[in-house]
Design a protein around this motif. Structure first.
Motif, PDB file in Angstrom:
ATOM      1  N   ASN A  95      41.976  75.883  20.938  1.00  0.00           N
ATOM      2  CA  ASN A  95      42.134  75.978  19.490  1.00  0.00           C
ATOM      3  C   ASN A  95      42.578  77.380  19.112  1.00  0.00           C
ATOM      4  OD1 ASN A  95      41.362  73.359  18.988  1.00  0.00           O
ATOM      5  ND2 ASN A  95      39.193  73.880  18.845  1.00  0.00           N
ATOM      6  N   LYS A 116      49.690  76.534  18.904  1.00  0.00           N
ATOM      7  CA  LYS A 116      50.492  75.345  19.215  1.00  0.00           C
ATOM      8  C   LYS A 116      51.075  74.711  17.955  1.00  0.00           C
ATOM      9  CE  LYS A 116      47.066  73.010  21.007  1.00  0.00           C
ATOM     10  NZ  LYS A 116      45.824  73.783  20.891  1.00  0.00           N
ATOM     11  N   THR A 117      50.199  74.452  16.980  1.00  0.00           N
ATOM     12  CA  THR A 117      50.656  73.772  15.772  1.00  0.00           C
ATOM     13  C   THR A 117      51.657  74.643  15.006  1.00  0.00           C
ATOM     14  OG1 THR A 117      48.585  72.556  15.644  1.00  0.00           O
ATOM     15  CG2 THR A 117      49.879  72.679  13.643  1.00  0.00           C
ATOM     16  N   GLN A 124      48.962  66.010  13.538  1.00  0.00           N
ATOM     17  CA  GLN A 124      47.609  66.047  14.100  1.00  0.00           C
ATOM     18  C   GLN A 124      46.665  65.137  13.316  1.00  0.00           C
ATOM     19  OE1 GLN A 124      46.396  70.092  14.535  1.00  0.00           O
ATOM     20  NE2 GLN A 124      44.356  69.584  15.205  1.00  0.00           N
ATOM     21  N   ASP A 177      51.596  66.183  17.586  1.00  0.00           N
ATOM     22  CA  ASP A 177      50.539  67.179  17.583  1.00  0.00           C
ATOM     23  C   ASP A 177      49.224  66.471  17.888  1.00  0.00           C
ATOM     24  OD1 ASP A 177      49.344  69.604  17.360  1.00  0.00           O
ATOM     25  OD2 ASP A 177      49.735  69.882  15.225  1.00  0.00           O
ATOM     26  N   GLU A 178      48.712  66.650  19.077  1.00  0.00           N
ATOM     27  CA  GLU A 178      47.463  66.013  19.520  1.00  0.00           C
ATOM     28  C   GLU A 178      47.465  64.512  19.226  1.00  0.00           C
ATOM     29  OE1 GLU A 178      43.957  68.138  18.444  1.00  0.00           O
ATOM     30  OE2 GLU A 178      44.879  70.078  18.804  1.00  0.00           O
ATOM     31  N   THR A 217      43.892  62.678  19.866  1.00  0.00           N
ATOM     32  CA  THR A 217      42.604  63.267  19.491  1.00  0.00           C
ATOM     33  C   THR A 217      41.823  62.297  18.600  1.00  0.00           C
ATOM     34  OG1 THR A 217      43.467  65.489  19.650  1.00  0.00           O
ATOM     35  CG2 THR A 217      41.523  65.213  18.289  1.00  0.00           C
ATOM     36  N   ARG A 268      43.493  55.277  23.477  1.00  0.00           N
ATOM     37  CA  ARG A 268      44.238  56.382  24.077  1.00  0.00           C
ATOM     38  C   ARG A 268      45.191  55.874  25.161  1.00  0.00           C
ATOM     39  NH1 ARG A 268      40.251  60.586  25.993  1.00  0.00           N
ATOM     40  NH2 ARG A 268      40.034  60.789  23.743  1.00  0.00           N
ATOM     41  N   THR A 297      51.570  68.466  21.801  1.00  0.00           N
ATOM     42  CA  THR A 297      50.500  69.428  22.033  1.00  0.00           C
ATOM     43  C   THR A 297      49.253  68.616  22.348  1.00  0.00           C
ATOM     44  OG1 THR A 297      49.456  69.491  19.872  1.00  0.00           O
ATOM     45  CG2 THR A 297      51.443  70.807  20.133  1.00  0.00           C
ATOM     46  N   THR A 298      48.407  69.179  23.148  1.00  0.00           N
ATOM     47  CA  THR A 298      47.168  68.466  23.462  1.00  0.00           C
ATOM     48  C   THR A 298      46.178  69.467  24.017  1.00  0.00           C
ATOM     49  OG1 THR A 298      46.217  66.626  24.704  1.00  0.00           O
ATOM     50  CG2 THR A 298      47.928  67.862  25.822  1.00  0.00           C
ATOM     51  N   HIS A 299      44.884  69.101  23.966  1.00  0.00           N
ATOM     52  CA  HIS A 299      43.965  69.833  24.810  1.00  0.00           C
ATOM     53  C   HIS A 299      43.227  68.891  25.748  1.00  0.00           C
ATOM     54  CE1 HIS A 299      42.010  70.305  20.655  1.00  0.00           C
ATOM     55  NE2 HIS A 299      41.688  69.145  21.121  1.00  0.00           N
ATOM     56  N   GLU A 358      45.629  63.925  29.740  1.00  0.00           N
ATOM     57  CA  GLU A 358      46.805  63.441  29.023  1.00  0.00           C
ATOM     58  C   GLU A 358      48.053  64.191  29.491  1.00  0.00           C
ATOM     59  OE1 GLU A 358      46.396  62.225  24.927  1.00  0.00           O
ATOM     60  OE2 GLU A 358      47.557  63.975  24.372  1.00  0.00           O
TER      61      GLU A 358
END
Lengths: 300, 249
Positions: A38, A42-43, A83, A159-160, A163, A170, A190-192, A196
């Motif tokens: 975070n 990224k965003t 997101q 964006d994610e 999530t 998923r 983007t991801t965390h 994935e």
């Protein structure tokens, strides 16, 4: 020509530098992942690439168009999955697609032909008239994905994308994203979720504090940064076991009450785990790379 | 004409919820028009040579138009911008924040025009406006709508929360309604208040519409039109400026 080329991108808010000199290159047809904790930027990087905010420095070329100068032209051929879902709650599933198509100047009769295909892609056949508030989180996400495809984009920013979804939802999104890649679309996500990124992305960049700190294919990143085997040990007596582990494994670290051993061959350390100690022996993953590079401190 | 898809989006939602939308925008002002108009009108034989209800109809037309434009651009606009994030979704498409601001302002003015023109229609049916001159009140209502939509959208893009709008409503709109010649001739007020009223858009709307309802061309028509246009243009420019600033961060 690249689908997306970013050079020396910088953006600050006040004294806080959010993006501090980012270079990215995404090839057409590639699924490219942007990973980071975070607040890594990224965003903001995605928003800069879309021309929604002005960079302080750097050059962006999106599908051959210079951004932000010709961002509008670029966005004609781009889809976006944000997101947080921002589907239009005043409209039904089908109306969301029609109204969104209008923003691209697509006439309703032209969208009408594409709607069955989009609903099928979103797994929402038969729910055309459903209100947005009656959809589950996974359905909303899939509709947002279908909405991003109304203009048949060459490149989709996400964006994610998964999530907040349960594993079933998923996996379904992953399957759809792979289908898009097979159709030749370029994906930038983007991801965390390391899993994935590992499953979907051909190539990825790990960002931290506004900079790209590593870049490559998931396998190459693992090979480059982490020993292939990992042993995690915890339980009563882990501290004294750790003393011994230092002589048995090439690299040992402790995080909280867990000991991590990394190495080419972890068997010698594994053989000594006994008594009440619990262990997990596994192959090194992208998550290990990520944590090694970005540290284990909490980012809020 | 990119802004038109934004206008159209709002129109489609309005059409879905038409019963509630029409009721709230029309029933209130009409109840007030007939309630006050006939109630007070019974006590007042005539005001400026008109029946009180005809006099008040002009003020009520402009006030209701002002309220519709302001509520739509402030509350509904804020819901779309902040609550639903509809503007964010639109910005991924080949539209810019300028297109959204233009679409929102013209939409709120259109909705306000519908309120104003329906009140005019009701007034005509009840014999309060009989001259062909009243037709000019139709474009006038749209102009009043534009002036207040622009100002309302400025408030919308400056707002950090819903309570922000209370300041504008209580400190600007309500006093403006009292001094702009809606309920009684503005020149009965002390001179400083009249001067303030003349600097505000509602007064000029009333000065255009009231003579038209009475059946005569308004005096200083172009001055009043110019003031309303200036407010509309300034509101539009300021809304774009502050919207860009808000969405740049």
């Amino acid at each position: 020509m690249s689908a997306l080329a970013v050079r020396g991108l910088r953006k600050s808010y006040g004294t806080a530098e959010v993006v501090g000199g980012v270079d990215l290159e995404v090839a057409p047809g590639e699924c490219f992942g942007l990973l980071g904790p975070n607040g890594a930027g990224k965003t903001t990087t995605l928003k800069l690439c879309l021309g929604l905010i002005e960079p302080d420095a750097g050059a962006i070329e999106l599908l051959g168009e210079p951004v932000p100068r010709r961002a509008r032209e670029a966005r004609r051929r781009v889809g976006v999955v944000p997101q947080f879902d921002n589907l239009d709650p005043d409209f039904s599933v089908e109306e969301n697609l029609i109204v969104y198509g209008r923003y691209f100047g697509i006439a309703p009769q032209d969208i009408a032909g594409r709607i069955p295909q989009l609903l099928d892609f979103a797994g929402l056949v038969g729910r055309e008239d459903a209100k947005i508030m009656t959809l589950s989180g996974g359905m909303k996400r899939r509709l947002t994905l279908a909405r991003a495809l109304v203009n048949d984009p060459q490149l989709v920013f996400m964006d994610e994308p998964t999530t907040g979804l349960d594993p079933q939802a998923r996996h379904l999104i992953w399957e759809r994203l792979r289908r898009l890649t097979q159709e030749g679309k370029t994906l930038v996500l983007t991801t965390h979720f390391m899993e994935e990124a590992e499953r979907l992305c051909h190539r990825l960049a790990i960002m931290d504090r506004g900079r790209v700190i590593a870049e490559g294919s998931p396998r190459a990143l693992i090979a480059e940064h982490i020993e292939p085997q990992v042993l995690e040990v915890h339980g009563p007596g882990y501290e004294s076991w750790m003393e011994r582990a230092h002589t048995l494994a090439p690299r040992v670290e402790r995080v909280g009450d867990t000991v991590y051993c990394y190495g080419e061959d972890i068997e010698p350390a594994l053989k000594t785990v006994s008594g009440e100690l619990s262990y997990l022996h596994r192959a090194a993953s992208l998550e290990d790379v990520f944590l090694k590079l970005t540290g284990r401190d909490l980012r809020d | 004409m990119r802004w038109f898809s934004v206008w159209r989006r709002n129109f489609l939602v309005w059409r879905k919820l038409i019963a509630a939308a029409v009721l709230s925008n029309l029933a209130d002002p009409l109840i007030m028009l007939f309630g006050l108009g006939y109630g007070l009108g019974a006590l007042l034989p005539s005001v400026e040579g008109m029946s009180y209800i005809a006099f008040f109809a002009a003020g009520q037309l402009c006030t209701a138009t002002m309220f519709t434009a302001s509520f739509e651009s402030m509350f509904s606009g804020f819901a779309r911008m902040q609550g639903q994030k509809t503007w964010d979704a639109i910005l991924y498409a080949p539209l810019t924040i300028d297109d959204i601001v233009a679409g929102e302002i013209v939409w709120a003015a259109s909705k306000a025009w519908l309120t104003g023109s329906t009140i005019l229609g009701v007034a005509a049916v009840f014999g309060l406006a009989t001259s062909p001159w009243v037709l000019l009140a139709l474009p006038a209502a749209f102009l009043v709508g534009l002036a207040f939509s622009g100002l309302g959208l400025v408030m919308c893009v400056l707002a950090r929360g819903w309570d922000f709008f209370s300041y504008y409503m209580t400190l600007v709109m309500t006093p403006m309604m009292m001094i702009s010649g809606v309920f009684f001739p503005a020149d009965q007020l002390p001179a400083p208040l009249v001067a303030i009223a003349k600097a505000l858009p509602l007064y000029h709307g009333v000065q255009i519409v009231r003579p038209l309802i009475a059946g005569a061309p308004p005096a200083d028509l172009w001055l009043h039109v110019a003031v309303l246009l200036a407010y509309a243009a300034a509101g539009y420019a300021a809304a774009i400026h502050f919207a860009r600033r808000r969405f740049a961060s």
